[in-house]
Design an enzyme around this catalytic site. Structure first.
Site, PDB file in Angstrom:
ATOM      1  N   CYS A 111       0.817  -1.225   0.000  1.00 29.66           N
ATOM      2  CA  CYS A 111       0.000   0.000   0.000  1.00 29.66           C
ATOM      3  C   CYS A 111       0.847   1.270   0.000  1.00 29.66           C
ATOM      4  CB  CYS A 111      -0.925   0.003   1.210  1.00 29.66           C
ATOM      5  SG  CYS A 111      -2.068  -1.381   1.212  1.00 29.66           S
ATOM      6  N   HIS A 246      -2.822   7.272   2.804  1.00 31.07           N
ATOM      7  CA  HIS A 246      -3.310   6.001   2.271  1.00 31.07           C
ATOM      8  C   HIS A 246      -4.611   5.674   2.993  1.00 31.07           C
ATOM      9  CE1 HIS A 246      -3.917   1.906   1.348  1.00 31.07           C
ATOM     10  NE2 HIS A 246      -3.455   1.439   2.500  1.00 31.07           N
ATOM     11  N   ASN A 276     -10.054   0.073   0.913  1.00 31.22           N
ATOM     12  CA  ASN A 276      -8.598   0.187   0.794  1.00 31.22           C
ATOM     13  C   ASN A 276      -8.193  -0.313  -0.595  1.00 31.22           C
ATOM     14  OD1 ASN A 276      -5.837  -0.240   0.859  1.00 31.22           O
ATOM     15  ND2 ASN A 276      -5.814  -1.166   2.904  1.00 31.22           N
TER      16      ASN A 276
END
Ligand code: COA
Length: 355
Positions: A111, A246, A276
């Site tokens: 990520c 993020h 996500n």
């Protein structure tokens, strides 16, 4: 030293939507649990390859920068869910976009991929090795989800975002950059089923996560990275116009903002709609934040991320004069009449048959 400046931005969010209620129809969960633990209400499911989403996002970023594909000399695709292991998905994007003068490479930092990509782009531009870079974060993560593992499957979604980076003409651009890793914690967030570890030991593709351990590390590392990036840029939190983190989990973002003593109104979030999306989450959020007027000419944007590896990183970017796109692209994914739930049911059936 030349600084990399963001001159174009774009995104691709596939149309099929998977709501919390859809998930509750295939596993033992509820909208209430998912919303309260993560802030997510729905996410997107891609009906097509990762590189298709990356290409669409890239086309929008090129148009926003007022550039042609042939102007790009480097394509960096941050992803941990490429179309194939060989070749790099960036090469498919290079062909589909027609970036005929560009090198093309994939980058896997989980990520944190977009921040790592930004650090590499800054290095390439600083040394003069590249002048115009297309940096894309794109993930098709849904096929990796184990829909029998409810604490993981509800958190992720598919999508792509992209930026164009060019050498800054003034004092805008990347002011600071910090990236780090701790591979001793690799097992905290990992994927099975793809890679040489599974030769002779075929298992279905799936993500495995120790949610609590990830949560704990995420809050610490996001906070420390953001503070370090600001210090290196010789700025304080009051100098930040917008924090684009993020989009891992709303509770992680709230805890990070509290730890940094940062006004929550400065933290941009869209996790409620996309979940996500791993390396895609920051560039998707950035392109939406710009359209919503959250990024101002000359403003300081703080990016921070955390992900599998474990990896983490942060950067302060001073925006240039322009927050309007120079052009628009009509690029979009091929149409589909399937819903997010239908796509997930198909995946579940394929996994069941192959098990
Ligand atoms: N629906 C309903 N109940 C669920 C559930 C779901 N989707 N997932 C887990 N539960 C249950 C568990 O089984 C457990 O039940 P039990 O107490 O009867 O055993 C209970 O909820 C609590 O589980 P727990 O794992 O302790 O929840 P949590 O508060 O730690 O939240 C996460 C779980 C995954 C949401 C949280 O740990 C988290 O956000 N971690 C970070 C994840 C992340 O961001 N990863 C990506 C980083 S890039």
């Amino acid at each position: 030293m030349r600084r990399a400046s963001i001159t174009g931005w774009g995104r691709c969010t596939p149309e099929p939507v998977l709501t919390n209620e859809d998930l509750a129809s295939v596993m033992d969960t509820s909208d209430e649990w998912i919303t309260s633990r993560s802030g997510i209400k729905e996410r997107r499911v891609s009906h097509t390859d990762n590189s298709d989403m990356a290409t669409v996002a890239g086309a929008h970023a090129l148009a926003a920068a007022g550039l042609e594909a042939a102007d790009i000399d480097y394509v960096i695709l941050a992803t941990c869910t490429p179309d194939r292991q060989i070749p790099a998905a960036a090469c498919y994007v290079q062909a589909k976009l027609g970036t005929v003068n560009a090198a093309a490479v994939d980058l896997n930092a989980g990520c944190t991929g977009f921040i790592y990509g930004l650090s590499m782009a800054q290095g390439l531009i600083a040394t003069g090795a590249a002048d115009r870079i297309l940096l894309i974060g794109s993930e098709r993560i849904t096929p990796y989800l184990d829909f029998e593992e409810r604490s993981t499957a509800v958190l992720f979604g598919d999508g792509a975002g992209a930026v164009v980076l060019e050498a800054a003409k003034g004092d805008e651009g990347v002011l600071s950059m910090t990236v780090g890793s701790d591979g001793s914690l690799a097992g905290v967030l990992t994927a099975e089923g793809v890679g040489t570890s599974f030769v002779g030991n075929e298992v279905p593709m799936r993500i495995i996560m120790d949610g609590r351990e990830v949560f704990r590390n995420a809050v610490t590392q996001m906070g420390e990275s953001a503070a370090l990036a600001l210090k290196e840029a010789e700025l304080d939190f009051e100098d930040v116009d917008v924090l684009i983190p993020h989009q891992a989990n709303l509770r992680i973002l709230d805890a990070t903002a509290r730890r940094l003593d940062l006004d929550e109104s400065k933290v941009y979030t869209n996790i409620v709609r996309y979940g996500n999306t791993s390396a895609a989450s920051i560039p998707i959020a950035l392109s939406e934040a710009i359209e919503e007027g959250k990024v101002s000419p000359g403003g300081n944007v703080l990016f921070v991320a955390f992900g599998a590896g474990l990896t983490w990183g942060a950067s302060v970017v001073r925006w240039g004069d322009r927050v309007e796109a120079l052009g628009v692209s009509d690029a979009k994914l091929p149409p589909t009449d399937r819903t997010g739930l239908e796509l997930v049911l198909e995946l579940m059936e394929k996994k069941r048959v192959s098990a």
